[in-house]
Design a protein around this motif. Sequence first.
Motif, PDB file in Angstrom:
ATOM      1  N   PRO A  21       0.928  -1.445  -0.057  1.00 18.83           N
ATOM      2  CA  PRO A  21      -0.068   0.023  -0.022  1.00 18.83           C
ATOM      3  C   PRO A  21       0.846   1.305  -0.112  1.00 18.83           C
ATOM      4  N   ALA A  22       1.891   1.425   0.802  1.00 18.75           N
ATOM      5  CA  ALA A  22       2.842   2.538   1.006  1.00 18.75           C
ATOM      6  C   ALA A  22       3.427   2.715  -0.344  1.00 18.75           C
ATOM      7  N   GLU A  23       3.771   1.533  -1.290  1.00 13.77           N
ATOM      8  CA  GLU A  23       4.527   1.654  -2.516  1.00 13.77           C
ATOM      9  C   GLU A  23       3.528   2.390  -3.381  1.00 13.77           C
ATOM     10  N   LEU A  24       2.214   1.669  -3.473  1.00 12.87           N
ATOM     11  CA  LEU A  24       1.451   2.170  -4.319  1.00 12.87           C
ATOM     12  C   LEU A  24       1.030   3.626  -4.172  1.00 12.87           C
ATOM     13  N   ALA A  25       0.842   4.112  -2.911  1.00 14.20           N
ATOM     14  CA  ALA A  25       0.600   5.571  -2.767  1.00 14.20           C
ATOM     15  C   ALA A  25       1.896   6.218  -3.240  1.00 14.20           C
ATOM     16  N   GLU A  26       2.990   5.998  -3.033  1.00 10.15           N
ATOM     17  CA  GLU A  26       4.109   6.577  -3.467  1.00 10.15           C
ATOM     18  C   GLU A  26       3.975   6.664  -5.125  1.00 10.15           C
ATOM     19  N   ARG A  27       3.938   5.518  -5.536  1.00 10.32           N
ATOM     20  CA  ARG A  27       3.912   5.717  -7.339  1.00 10.32           C
ATOM     21  C   ARG A  27       2.560   6.504  -7.784  1.00 10.32           C
ATOM     22  N   CYS A  28       1.636   6.879  -7.071  1.00  7.91           N
ATOM     23  CA  CYS A  28       0.365   7.556  -7.544  1.00  7.91           C
ATOM     24  C   CYS A  28       0.651   9.040  -6.866  1.00  7.91           C
ATOM     25  N   ALA A  29       1.602   9.080  -6.101  1.00 11.86           N
ATOM     26  CA  ALA A  29       1.833  10.595  -5.504  1.00 11.86           C
ATOM     27  C   ALA A  29       0.862  11.210  -4.566  1.00 11.86           C
ATOM     28  N   VAL A  30       0.586  10.113  -3.900  1.00 12.26           N
ATOM     29  CA  VAL A  30      -0.606  10.640  -2.777  1.00 12.26           C
ATOM     30  C   VAL A  30      -0.005  10.187  -1.457  1.00 12.26           C
ATOM     31  N   SER A  31      -0.594  10.379  -0.519  1.00  9.57           N
ATOM     32  CA  SER A  31      -0.357   9.863   1.010  1.00  9.57           C
ATOM     33  C   SER A  31      -0.900   8.502   1.187  1.00  9.57           C
ATOM     34  N   PRO A  32      -0.236   7.541   1.706  1.00  5.47           N
ATOM     35  CA  PRO A  32      -0.754   6.084   2.175  1.00  5.47           C
ATOM     36  C   PRO A  32      -2.288   6.297   2.486  1.00  5.47           C
ATOM     37  N   GLY A  33      -2.544   7.126   3.544  1.00  7.91           N
ATOM     38  CA  GLY A  33      -3.913   7.256   3.872  1.00  7.91           C
ATOM     39  C   GLY A  33      -4.870   7.786   2.880  1.00  7.91           C
ATOM     40  N   LYS A  34      -4.597   8.625   2.035  1.00  7.44           N
ATOM     41  CA  LYS A  34      -5.322   8.972   0.814  1.00  7.44           C
ATOM     42  C   LYS A  34      -5.756   7.714  -0.017  1.00  7.44           C
ATOM     43  N   ALA A  35      -4.476   6.839  -0.420  1.00 13.59           N
ATOM     44  CA  ALA A  35      -4.785   5.891  -1.479  1.00 13.59           C
ATOM     45  C   ALA A  35      -5.460   4.605  -0.624  1.00 13.59           C
ATOM     46  N   ALA A  36      -5.398   4.690   0.565  1.00 14.75           N
ATOM     47  CA  ALA A  36      -5.980   3.600   1.245  1.00 14.75           C
ATOM     48  C   ALA A  36      -7.536   3.817   1.217  1.00 14.75           C
ATOM     49  N   ARG A  37      -8.047   5.216   1.562  1.00 22.04           N
ATOM     50  CA  ARG A  37      -9.296   5.602   1.668  1.00 22.04           C
ATOM     51  C   ARG A  37      -9.956   5.376   0.060  1.00 22.04           C
ATOM     52  N   ARG A  38      -9.348   5.795  -0.950  1.00 16.76           N
ATOM     53  CA  ARG A  38      -9.615   5.693  -2.031  1.00 16.76           C
ATOM     54  C   ARG A  38      -9.964   4.372  -2.488  1.00 16.76           C
ATOM     55  N   ILE A  39      -9.196   3.430  -2.132  1.00 18.84           N
ATOM     56  CA  ILE A  39      -9.258   1.787  -2.339  1.00 18.84           C
ATOM     57  C   ILE A  39     -10.456   1.365  -1.683  1.00 18.84           C
ATOM     58  N   THR A  40     -10.615   1.561  -0.537  1.00 23.52           N
ATOM     59  CA  THR A  40     -11.552   1.404   0.263  1.00 23.52           C
ATOM     60  C   THR A  40     -13.014   1.571  -0.065  1.00 23.52           C
ATOM     61  N   ARG A  41     -12.971   3.183  -0.790  1.00 23.67           N
ATOM     62  CA  ARG A  41     -14.247   3.367  -1.186  1.00 23.67           C
ATOM     63  C   ARG A  41     -14.663   2.652  -2.644  1.00 23.67           C
ATOM     64  N   MET A  42     -13.581   2.647  -3.446  1.00 28.76           N
ATOM     65  CA  MET A  42     -13.400   1.797  -4.715  1.00 28.76           C
ATOM     66  C   MET A  42     -14.078   0.250  -4.265  1.00 28.76           C
ATOM     67  N   GLN A  43     -13.565  -0.418  -3.324  1.00 24.73           N
ATOM     68  CA  GLN A  43     -14.212  -1.577  -2.695  1.00 24.73           C
ATOM     69  C   GLN A  43     -15.560  -1.517  -2.287  1.00 24.73           C
ATOM     70  N   ASP A  44     -15.828  -0.621  -1.364  1.00 22.21           N
ATOM     71  CA  ASP A  44     -17.263  -0.511  -1.213  1.00 22.21           C
ATOM     72  C   ASP A  44     -18.249  -0.327  -2.360  1.00 22.21           C
ATOM     73  N   ALA A  45     -17.771   0.232  -3.150  1.00 27.00           N
ATOM     74  CA  ALA A  45     -18.488   0.520  -4.467  1.00 27.00           C
ATOM     75  C   ALA A  45     -18.803  -0.608  -5.363  1.00 27.00           C
ATOM     76  N   GLY A  46     -17.824  -1.532  -5.212  1.00 27.69           N
ATOM     77  CA  GLY A  46     -17.922  -2.781  -5.946  1.00 27.69           C
ATOM     78  C   GLY A  46     -16.901  -2.916  -7.247  1.00 27.69           C
ATOM     79  N   VAL A  47     -16.422  -1.530  -7.429  1.00 27.11           N
ATOM     80  CA  VAL A  47     -15.359  -1.212  -8.389  1.00 27.11           C
ATOM     81  C   VAL A  47     -14.155  -2.493  -8.239  1.00 27.11           C
ATOM     82  N   ILE A  48     -13.566  -2.596  -7.156  1.00 30.35           N
ATOM     83  CA  ILE A  48     -12.467  -3.552  -6.764  1.00 30.35           C
ATOM     84  C   ILE A  48     -13.495  -4.561  -5.916  1.00 30.35           C
ATOM     85  N   GLY A  50     -12.209  -7.631  -5.299  1.00 31.33           N
ATOM     86  CA  GLY A  50     -11.162  -8.625  -4.527  1.00 31.33           C
ATOM     87  C   GLY A  50      -9.790  -8.534  -5.060  1.00 31.33           C
ATOM     88  N   ILE A  51      -8.856  -9.083  -4.214  1.00 30.59           N
ATOM     89  CA  ILE A  51      -7.297  -9.390  -4.630  1.00 30.59           C
ATOM     90  C   ILE A  51      -7.247 -10.783  -4.502  1.00 30.59           C
TER      91      ILE A  51
END
Length: 151
Positions: A21-48, A50-51
């Motif tokens: 998650p930290a590497e993903l956030a860095e590659r996206c140029a955002v904080s780990p918290g922001k990336a995690a919130r975005r991923i959680t939102r996309m999971q809740d919406a059914g976009v993601i 599963g892994i």
Amino acid sequence: MLDDLDRRILRIWQAETYLSPAELAERCAVSPGKAARRITRMQDAGVIEGISALVDWTMLGYSVEVSLRITLDKTVARAFDDFLVAAREVPEVTEIQTFLGRVDVRLNIIARDMAHYQDIYRSRILTLPHIAEIEALMQIARIKAEEALPL
């Protein structure tokens, strides 16, 4: 709706699923918290949905892959439902797709070898309910198997 950051997260994550998650956030140029919130939102919406881990079946001894195109007896009211319930129970069935047209269902089957496939076919596939016709296509090579979306 997805914005540019959501699409960037998905594009990078699809290409490099091994990123932490930290590497993903860095590659996206955002904080780990922001990336995690975005991923959680996309999971809740059914976009993601599963892994998952991609396993090479050949490394586990499965060398035969067959695609079965199946036409069902449509004179039976519950033909699709009964067939799909039973097909899901066959462990060697790795994929089930339904279609409109002459072919109703496609099953993807893996087996250790041709003798194992023959056993699966005779004991598990031919006993599935409401089959009118089967056409088998043996896979020779997988040229492309991509599930990532062009984001």
